[in-house]
Design a protein around this motif. Structure first.
Motif, PDB file in Angstrom:
ATOM      1  N   ARG A  59      -1.635   3.844  -7.588  1.00  0.00           N
ATOM      2  CA  ARG A  59      -2.481   4.102  -6.434  1.00  0.00           C
ATOM      3  C   ARG A  59      -2.812   5.592  -6.294  1.00  0.00           C
ATOM      4  O   ARG A  59      -3.891   5.950  -5.806  1.00  0.00           O
ATOM      5  N   GLN A  99     -11.031   7.567  -7.226  1.00  0.00           N
ATOM      6  CA  GLN A  99     -11.917   7.209  -6.115  1.00  0.00           C
ATOM      7  C   GLN A  99     -12.656   8.450  -5.586  1.00  0.00           C
ATOM      8  O   GLN A  99     -13.877   8.433  -5.397  1.00  0.00           O
ATOM      9  N   GLY A 155      -5.390   6.295  -8.888  1.00  0.00           N
ATOM     10  CA  GLY A 155      -6.562   5.548  -8.421  1.00  0.00           C
ATOM     11  C   GLY A 155      -7.279   6.277  -7.296  1.00  0.00           C
ATOM     12  O   GLY A 155      -8.515   6.322  -7.248  1.00  0.00           O
ATOM     13  N   SER A 156      -6.499   6.865  -6.413  1.00  0.00           N
ATOM     14  CA  SER A 156      -7.082   7.589  -5.290  1.00  0.00           C
ATOM     15  C   SER A 156      -7.868   8.814  -5.767  1.00  0.00           C
ATOM     16  O   SER A 156      -8.938   9.136  -5.240  1.00  0.00           O
ATOM     17  N   LEU A 189      -7.362  -2.487  -7.676  1.00  0.00           N
ATOM     18  CA  LEU A 189      -7.696  -1.740  -8.893  1.00  0.00           C
ATOM     19  C   LEU A 189      -7.943  -2.654 -10.092  1.00  0.00           C
ATOM     20  O   LEU A 189      -8.855  -2.415 -10.881  1.00  0.00           O
ATOM     21  N   LEU A 217      -8.543   0.721  -3.491  1.00  0.00           N
ATOM     22  CA  LEU A 217      -7.207   1.008  -4.042  1.00  0.00           C
ATOM     23  C   LEU A 217      -6.305  -0.215  -3.969  1.00  0.00           C
ATOM     24  O   LEU A 217      -5.265  -0.261  -4.623  1.00  0.00           O
ATOM     25  N   ASN A 218      -6.673  -1.191  -3.158  1.00  0.00           N
ATOM     26  CA  ASN A 218      -5.893  -2.430  -3.063  1.00  0.00           C
ATOM     27  C   ASN A 218      -6.289  -3.448  -4.122  1.00  0.00           C
ATOM     28  O   ASN A 218      -5.700  -4.517  -4.196  1.00  0.00           O
ATOM     29  N   ASN A 223       0.824  -1.216   0.000  1.00  0.00           N
ATOM     30  CA  ASN A 223       0.000   0.000   0.000  1.00  0.00           C
ATOM     31  C   ASN A 223       0.856   1.263   0.000  1.00  0.00           C
ATOM     32  O   ASN A 223       0.323   2.371  -0.030  1.00  0.00           O
ATOM     33  N   CYS A 235      -5.250   3.937 -14.807  1.00  0.00           N
ATOM     34  CA  CYS A 235      -4.262   4.658 -13.982  1.00  0.00           C
ATOM     35  C   CYS A 235      -2.916   4.741 -14.698  1.00  0.00           C
ATOM     36  O   CYS A 235      -2.249   5.780 -14.673  1.00  0.00           O
ATOM     37  N   ASP A 237      -6.607  -0.271 -13.075  1.00  0.00           N
ATOM     38  CA  ASP A 237      -5.143  -0.139 -13.181  1.00  0.00           C
ATOM     39  C   ASP A 237      -4.721   0.280 -14.588  1.00  0.00           C
ATOM     40  O   ASP A 237      -3.776   1.045 -14.767  1.00  0.00           O
TER      41      ASP A 237
END
Lengths: 210, 210
Positions: free
Chosen positions: B81, B88, B84-85, B22, B19-20, A20, B33, B30
């Motif tokens: 990530r 989100q 991705g965040s 994607l 996020l873990n 993470n 992203c 992913d």
């Protein structure tokens, strides 16, 4: 066979890394993960004639080398977390100076850039150092003799911090030629994509194994 | 100005994405992203003259469009990530047919490919559809008039599933020309890197804003 070496200046080389937090506590491991993806993946398969060597120079030391071998690779997906997870597993096994396989296609050992380059020197492999002032790879692939060298090349790239002076001396001493991929300094993973595309264009019928 | 549209055939368009995960529960987010990273990032900065439009066609629907705007982008790092965040966060605000900014440089609204392309048609923007049998972009940039069009281009790419027939018809109806980036079918993110490098090479002194 083509080999890509990426120097992870801060990349953690022991303990359990957090998937993470690949950019933070794992020492910009995300940079290395993206390099694995760009070197090994094409749209519907994997490039089998490639090794990716990650030099993990961070904490807690000593340095380790993690190798992703396209030919024998299993259980790898293109997302960063997937390659990160295989690196995590590689870092959790007892390393030695001799390579051990941690998961199918992923290998780990103690070692550093100097040691790795000396091995490639013994094999008389042509080495190429990615550098802004290098020869343009798209011009090089116009020349048939250069293509033969590039197809068998060992490519050395830095991470987001580039390559520090000491490593640069090691690379020079190993006799690497400087190459570049265009007028703008790009991410290491983007450079790998551009190198492979130049070679795909030079040898359109034999460069992949889907 | 260049615009990249990526069609996320299964990309989740509502609720809180993980996020873990994607690639899995977020519907191959992913892929999208990685496209954001390859379109916006260079080694020491960001390409400011680029928009990335993500068409999220998955569940729970209706479709949404998330736009990453290079010019006003803040708080974006190159790892998956990170983008991705921001996706989100974009999915957690109340969307409407009018674009709203969810975080600096990221915008969201209801919409689909047809609507987006019709807007670009009204602006008379040249459109290019990434396709294996298209014209080679490196040949195109040899021609001065083509470079002017490509520099102002809207580029349309599929995700890991490609582009389905219905969307392909929409793209054809919008008058997009087919272009390709080499002899091997690559990841969407790799294609973006190759397009931008071709343009960097065509206009080495004005293509980035670090």
């Amino acid at each position: 066979m083509k080999d890509f070496i990426i120097i992870g200046n801060k990349a953690v080389n022991g303990g359990k890394i957090s998937l993470n937090d690949l950019p933070g506590s794992a020492g910009r491991m995300d940079v290395l993960c993206r390099c694995v993806t760009s070197a090994l993946f094409i749209s519907f398969g994997m490039r089998r004639d490639i090794n990716v060597w990650l030099i993990l120079k961070g904490e807690p030391s000593p340095e380790k080398i993690v190798r992703f071998n396209g030919e024998t690779m299993r259980s790898l997906n293109p997302d960063e977390r997937s390659s990160g997870s295989l690196i995590q597993k590689a870092l959790l096994i007892d390393a030695s100076d001799v390579e051990k396989q941690s998961t199918p296609g992923v290998f780990v050992r103690y070692g550093n850039l100097e040691k790795l380059l000396s091995e490639f020197e013994k094999e008389e492999r042509p080495m190429f150092y990615l550098k802004e002032d290098g020869n343009d790879i798209l011009e090089m692939v116009q020349n048939h003799d250069s293509v033969a060298l590039l197809e068998n090349g060992v490519y050395i790239l830095g991470d987001n911090q580039g390559v520090f002076e000491e490593d640069e001396k090691t690379i020079e001493n190993a006799g690497a030629s400087k190459i570049s991929v265009g007028p703008i300094s790009l991410l290491s993973s983007q450079c790998i994509t551009l190198i492979l595309n130049a070679l795909d264009r030079a040898a359109p019928n034999k460069s992949d194994d889907e």
